[in-house]
Scaffold this motif. Structure first.
Motif, PDB file in Angstrom:
ATOM      1  N   UNK A  56       0.805  -1.219   0.000  1.00 48.00           N
ATOM      2  CA  UNK A  56       0.000   0.000   0.000  1.00 48.00           C
ATOM      3  C   UNK A  56       0.832   1.261   0.000  1.00 48.00           C
ATOM      4  N   UNK A  57       2.120   1.132  -0.338  1.00 45.93           N
ATOM      5  CA  UNK A  57       3.044   2.257  -0.259  1.00 45.93           C
ATOM      6  C   UNK A  57       2.728   3.409  -1.187  1.00 45.93           C
ATOM      7  N   UNK A  58       1.922   3.176  -2.211  1.00 47.27           N
ATOM      8  CA  UNK A  58       1.525   4.263  -3.105  1.00 47.27           C
ATOM      9  C   UNK A  58       0.545   5.225  -2.423  1.00 47.27           C
ATOM     10  N   UNK A  80      -2.597  -0.847   6.232  1.00 51.75           N
ATOM     11  CA  UNK A  80      -3.417  -2.030   5.940  1.00 51.75           C
ATOM     12  C   UNK A  80      -4.652  -1.646   5.137  1.00 51.75           C
ATOM     13  N   UNK A  81      -5.255  -0.498   5.491  1.00 54.28           N
ATOM     14  CA  UNK A  81      -6.405  -0.016   4.733  1.00 54.28           C
ATOM     15  C   UNK A  81      -5.992   0.361   3.310  1.00 54.28           C
ATOM     16  N   UNK A  82      -4.788   0.903   3.179  1.00 51.69           N
ATOM     17  CA  UNK A  82      -4.277   1.261   1.846  1.00 51.69           C
ATOM     18  C   UNK A  82      -4.132   0.019   0.967  1.00 51.69           C
ATOM     19  N   UNK A  83      -3.640  -1.070   1.536  1.00 53.50           N
ATOM     20  CA  UNK A  83      -3.515  -2.301   0.741  1.00 53.50           C
ATOM     21  C   UNK A  83      -4.886  -2.809   0.312  1.00 53.50           C
ATOM     22  N   UNK A  84      -5.889  -2.580   1.138  1.00 55.47           N
ATOM     23  CA  UNK A  84      -7.247  -3.011   0.796  1.00 55.47           C
ATOM     24  C   UNK A  84      -7.791  -2.203  -0.375  1.00 55.47           C
TER      25      UNK A  84
END
Length: 240
Positions: A56-58, A80-84
């Motif tokens: 989710x680093x972007x 974690x929410x970003x990866x989702x």
């Protein structure tokens, strides 16, 4: 490549958040996501089982945010929410290509994804569905590399394919040093001892313990993913 059979039956693909964004930028880029999907479709057509762990680093990195004053655990949960978000974007793109896909998260977000349940994940894979594992391990202080090693172990993947922007593992940064040496293969132990930036120590140790090889390759060269699956000599393999 015509007539070649896949070398693997079940794989875990690790894709960083950067693969979802514009070059050298953050956020989501439709063209980048569509490229990801088309490459993944090329191996799905070979009838192999595909699990994917996304970063989710972007959008946000918990460690980076903590250096700017945000509580580390809070930053990691935001990551974690970003990866989702990335997982949902990839699912949408894959399903537009006609590929049945499921997103499973390590933290419960039932309105948009299934909670990770090992036996259910394996069943999805057996039915030919692509499974995207989001929200890392569900715990702060662990990277998505660790999540990739964990999920690969849990679903009995034969190999982890780490998608990067370089064509393998080098003894030093090939962008800075012309004499950088590329490894065709390297052991887990050597990778740990030399601090080669393949995966973090926890992820490498878990792969070593469960004897899961890692192939580091240039995902962004069209066709490379399929070549790896067909057993061609692409990238660097990390193994015992």
């Amino acid at each position: 490549m015509p007539g070649k059979k896949p070398k693997y039956k079940r794989i875990l693909l690790k894709v960083s958040g950067e693969a979802f964004s514009y070059p050298s930028k953050t956020g989501l880029c439709t063209d980048s996501i569509n490229f990801l999907s088309k490459e993944i479709k090329s191996i799905h057509q070979l009838k192999i089982q595909i699990g994917i762990v996304v970063g989710g680093g972007n959008i946000i990195r918990g460690l980076t945010a903590s250096k700017e004053g945000l509580d580390r655990a809070t930053g990691d949960y935001m990551g974690m929410l970003a990866t989702s978000i990335n997982a949902l974007a990839l699912m949408d793109s894959l399903e537009k290509l006609g590929i049945e896909t499921r997103v499973m998260t390590a933290i419960e977000i039932r309105a948009i994804a299934e909670p990770f349940i090992r036996r259910r994940a394996i069943r999805h894979l057996e039915k030919g569905r692509i499974v995207i594992f989001a929200a890392g391990t569900g715990n702060p202080y662990f990277t998505t590399d660790s999540a990739a090693a964990l999920r690969a172990s849990e679903v009995n993947a034969e190999v982890i394919l780490k998608a990067t922007k370089v064509d393998g593992v080098y003894d030093k940064d090939p962008k800075e040093f012309e004499d950088a040496k590329k490894f065709s293969s390297v052991t887990y132990q050597l990778a740990l001892e030399k601090g080669l930036k393949i995966m973090d120590a926890a992820a490498l140790s878990l792969c070593s313990e469960n004897n899961i090889p890692i192939i580091v390759f240039d995902f962004f060269k069209e066709g490379n993913l399929k070549k790896v699956i067909l057993g061609e000599d692409i990238g660097t393999i990390v193994r015992r």
